[in-house]
Motif scaffolding. Structure first.
Motif, PDB file in Angstrom:
ATOM      1  N   UNK A 283       0.859  -1.184   0.000  1.00  0.00           N
ATOM      2  CA  UNK A 283       0.000   0.000   0.000  1.00  0.00           C
ATOM      3  C   UNK A 283       0.893   1.232   0.000  1.00  0.00           C
ATOM      4  N   UNK A 284       0.740   2.054  -1.016  1.00  0.00           N
ATOM      5  CA  UNK A 284       1.493   3.304  -1.079  1.00  0.00           C
ATOM      6  C   UNK A 284       0.495   4.452  -0.991  1.00  0.00           C
ATOM      7  N   UNK A 285       0.582   5.266   0.065  1.00  0.00           N
ATOM      8  CA  UNK A 285      -0.401   6.337   0.248  1.00  0.00           C
ATOM      9  C   UNK A 285      -0.315   7.387  -0.847  1.00  0.00           C
ATOM     10  N   UNK A 286      -1.457   7.959  -1.192  1.00  0.00           N
ATOM     11  CA  UNK A 286      -1.494   8.989  -2.224  1.00  0.00           C
ATOM     12  C   UNK A 286      -0.651  10.190  -1.820  1.00  0.00           C
ATOM     13  N   UNK A 287      -0.656  10.501  -0.530  1.00  0.00           N
ATOM     14  CA  UNK A 287       0.155  11.612  -0.019  1.00  0.00           C
ATOM     15  C   UNK A 287       1.218  11.037   0.906  1.00  0.00           C
ATOM     16  N   UNK A 288       2.447  10.838   0.417  1.00  0.00           N
ATOM     17  CA  UNK A 288       3.509  10.280   1.267  1.00  0.00           C
ATOM     18  C   UNK A 288       3.683  11.110   2.539  1.00  0.00           C
ATOM     19  N   UNK A 289       3.953  10.422   3.625  1.00  0.00           N
ATOM     20  CA  UNK A 289       4.129  11.112   4.903  1.00  0.00           C
ATOM     21  C   UNK A 289       5.114  10.325   5.749  1.00  0.00           C
ATOM     22  N   UNK A 290       5.686  10.961   6.721  1.00  0.00           N
ATOM     23  CA  UNK A 290       6.650  10.296   7.592  1.00  0.00           C
ATOM     24  C   UNK A 290       5.901   9.592   8.713  1.00  0.00           C
ATOM     25  N   UNK A 291       6.144   8.304   8.849  1.00  0.00           N
ATOM     26  CA  UNK A 291       5.478   7.512   9.881  1.00  0.00           C
ATOM     27  C   UNK A 291       6.148   7.734  11.229  1.00  0.00           C
ATOM     28  N   UNK A 292       5.374   8.046  12.227  1.00  0.00           N
ATOM     29  CA  UNK A 292       5.871   8.178  13.598  1.00  0.00           C
ATOM     30  C   UNK A 292       5.755   6.809  14.256  1.00  0.00           C
ATOM     31  N   UNK A 293       6.868   6.060  14.266  1.00  0.00           N
ATOM     32  CA  UNK A 293       6.835   4.695  14.786  1.00  0.00           C
ATOM     33  C   UNK A 293       6.444   4.647  16.261  1.00  0.00           C
ATOM     34  N   UNK A 294       6.882   5.631  17.027  1.00  0.00           N
ATOM     35  CA  UNK A 294       6.601   5.622  18.460  1.00  0.00           C
ATOM     36  C   UNK A 294       5.100   5.739  18.721  1.00  0.00           C
ATOM     37  N   UNK A 295       4.449   6.670  18.064  1.00  0.00           N
ATOM     38  CA  UNK A 295       3.013   6.835  18.239  1.00  0.00           C
ATOM     39  C   UNK A 295       2.253   5.618  17.718  1.00  0.00           C
ATOM     40  N   UNK A 296       2.716   5.088  16.585  1.00  0.00           N
ATOM     41  CA  UNK A 296       2.059   3.924  15.998  1.00  0.00           C
ATOM     42  C   UNK A 296       2.156   2.722  16.935  1.00  0.00           C
ATOM     43  N   UNK A 297       3.341   2.524  17.529  1.00  0.00           N
ATOM     44  CA  UNK A 297       3.544   1.394  18.442  1.00  0.00           C
ATOM     45  C   UNK A 297       2.625   1.500  19.648  1.00  0.00           C
ATOM     46  N   UNK A 298       2.492   2.691  20.193  1.00  0.00           N
ATOM     47  CA  UNK A 298       1.620   2.897  21.351  1.00  0.00           C
ATOM     48  C   UNK A 298       0.174   2.553  20.993  1.00  0.00           C
ATOM     49  N   UNK A 299      -0.233   2.912  19.781  1.00  0.00           N
ATOM     50  CA  UNK A 299      -1.612   2.677  19.359  1.00  0.00           C
ATOM     51  C   UNK A 299      -1.893   1.200  19.092  1.00  0.00           C
ATOM     52  N   UNK A 300      -0.883   0.460  18.599  1.00  0.00           N
ATOM     53  CA  UNK A 300      -1.115  -0.915  18.150  1.00  0.00           C
ATOM     54  C   UNK A 300      -0.677  -1.986  19.145  1.00  0.00           C
ATOM     55  N   UNK A 301       0.134  -1.627  20.128  1.00  0.00           N
ATOM     56  CA  UNK A 301       0.743  -2.658  20.980  1.00  0.00           C
ATOM     57  C   UNK A 301      -0.271  -3.473  21.774  1.00  0.00           C
ATOM     58  N   UNK A 302      -1.445  -2.914  22.038  1.00  0.00           N
ATOM     59  CA  UNK A 302      -2.468  -3.654  22.784  1.00  0.00           C
ATOM     60  C   UNK A 302      -3.293  -4.570  21.885  1.00  0.00           C
ATOM     61  N   UNK A 303      -3.069  -4.453  20.573  1.00  0.00           N
ATOM     62  CA  UNK A 303      -3.883  -5.213  19.618  1.00  0.00           C
ATOM     63  C   UNK A 303      -3.157  -6.408  19.022  1.00  0.00           C
ATOM     64  N   UNK A 304      -1.837  -6.413  19.095  1.00  0.00           N
ATOM     65  CA  UNK A 304      -1.065  -7.497  18.494  1.00  0.00           C
ATOM     66  C   UNK A 304       0.402  -7.380  18.850  1.00  0.00           C
ATOM     67  N   UNK A 305       1.221  -8.202  18.223  1.00  0.00           N
ATOM     68  CA  UNK A 305       2.655  -8.247  18.521  1.00  0.00           C
ATOM     69  C   UNK A 305       3.395  -7.196  17.704  1.00  0.00           C
ATOM     70  N   UNK A 306       4.257  -6.450  18.368  1.00  0.00           N
ATOM     71  CA  UNK A 306       5.015  -5.365  17.729  1.00  0.00           C
ATOM     72  C   UNK A 306       6.500  -5.696  17.726  1.00  0.00           C
ATOM     73  N   UNK A 307       7.151  -5.472  16.583  1.00  0.00           N
ATOM     74  CA  UNK A 307       8.612  -5.481  16.478  1.00  0.00           C
ATOM     75  C   UNK A 307       8.996  -4.238  15.699  1.00  0.00           C
ATOM     76  N   UNK A 308      10.065  -3.575  16.090  1.00  0.00           N
ATOM     77  CA  UNK A 308      10.452  -2.399  15.330  1.00  0.00           C
ATOM     78  C   UNK A 308      11.947  -2.138  15.426  1.00  0.00           C
TER      79      UNK A 308
END
Length: 343
Positions: A275-300
């Motif tokens: 998936x390539x977004x129409x508007x490229x943007x910089x992913x904030x891994x820290x915020x993403x990890x906080x949002x997803x860590x309760x839903x599944x396994x995270x490695x980064x």
């Protein structure tokens, strides 16, 4: 380290010599795709003393790569390092005199010219026709030579493309092959064919970089190492006056088309959707990890984040791209993307 000692055996090779070595040091080469072919190509360019080598790849190292992708090791695979990053690290240790530049990105119409137009040579380490047509459009538009190569099972082929002098890639292959075709991920590949094809490509590349145009291979060469077959197809009369690219200056694959929506593409044989977004943007891994860590396994690591959930893995890259692994169905990927990423 003394340059004279490092390149002494190459300088002793009369067709290159001291003058050719000096030329190599002034050149910039873009290697597109740092998989099997790309790792061999980049290795040869850096060891030969090409002044600037740019590595472009969208993927990361996995265990299945180690059988044939010569610059990677088990530590790279365990750490899920982007291929361009892992390769650049190895190559800098091989030759610190060369400027090695890594680009972790998916090559597409929106960035192809900015990444390729300043190169003296483009080397094809890709694994799909769509990207090759894109390479061809940039090369023809900006008069940059490039060397096509492909390999699967024990078969491979290569050809030199010199805009204005030879048929371009679209002359040779006017239309992408119907269906998905064979890939290393669907029918396999043995390591030796990779090294043979890429070494032929690299040799033609050295000829181009040193101006040895009179000895360039004028054919499309096909090899089968397992069945000991080879075929040379002369290209001298292969230019098509009706070719959209080199005949009419129409560069269809460079046209973005004004798309305003995210792009979903199934990667042949990979059981993966990119998936390539129409508007490229910089992913904030820290915020993403906080949002997803309760839903599944995270490695980064500092280059990507892997999120395992419901039998699938979503791999997030810094440029906003996402790989959905565990399915080749775009509808399923869209659902997972919407569920865990949003729109």
């Amino acid at each position: 380290m003394d340059n004279r000692s490092r390149y002494s055996r190459q300088v002793l090779f009369a067709p290159i010599g001291a003058k050719g070595q000096e030329l190599l040091g002034q050149k910039k080469v873009a290697v597109v795709g740092m998989g099997a072919l790309g790792t061999v190509l980049a290795n040869h360019m850096v060891r030969a003393g090409v002044g600037h080598v740019r590595l472009i790849d969208r993927d990361f190292v996995e265990p299945s790569n180690l059988q044939r992708q010569m610059l990677y090791d088990e530590q790279d695979a365990a750490g899920h390092l982007p291929k361009a990053v892992a390769a650049a690290s190895k190559l800098r240790a091989i030759n610190s005199l060369v400027q090695v530049e890594e680009i972790v990105a998916d090559l597409h119409a929106g960035n192809a010219e900015s990444l390729l137009a300043d190169a003296d040579l483009i080397l094809d380490g890709t694994d799909n026709f769509q990207v090759r047509y894109l390479l061809n459009d940039v090369a023809v538009k900006h008069h940059i030579p490039w060397v096509y190569g492909g390999a699967v099972q024990a078969r491979g082929m290569y050809a030199v493309i010199r805009p204005g002098e030879t048929p371009c890639f679209r002359c040779l292959f006017p239309h992408p092959p119907a269906g998905q075709g064979e890939t290393c991920d669907t029918v396999g590949v043995i390591g030796p064919i990779i090294h043979v094809i890429a070494s032929y490509q690299a040799t033609e590349g050295l000829k181009l970089l040193t101006g040895a145009y009179d000895v360039l291979n004028p054919n499309l060469e096909q090899l089968d190492l397992w069945d000991n077959d080879s075929l040379s197809i002369p290209l001298a009369n292969g230019r098509s006056p009706d070719c959209p690219a080199c005949g009419n200056g129409k560069f269809d694959y460079l046209e973005i088309g004004g798309a305003q929506s995210d792009e979903f593409a199934s990667l042949c044989g990979r059981d993966t959707v990119q998936i390539r977004p129409a508007a490229p943007h910089k992913t904030d891994f820290q915020k993403l990890a906080v949002r997803l860590e309760k839903l599944g396994r995270i490695e980064q690591n500092r280059f990507l984040l892997r999120f395992e959930v419901d039998g699938h893995t979503l791999v997030f890259f810094a440029d906003g791209r996402v790989l959905v692994q565990g399915t080749d169905d775009i509808a399923t990927a869209r659902t997972l993307y919407a569920k865990y990423v949003g729109h």
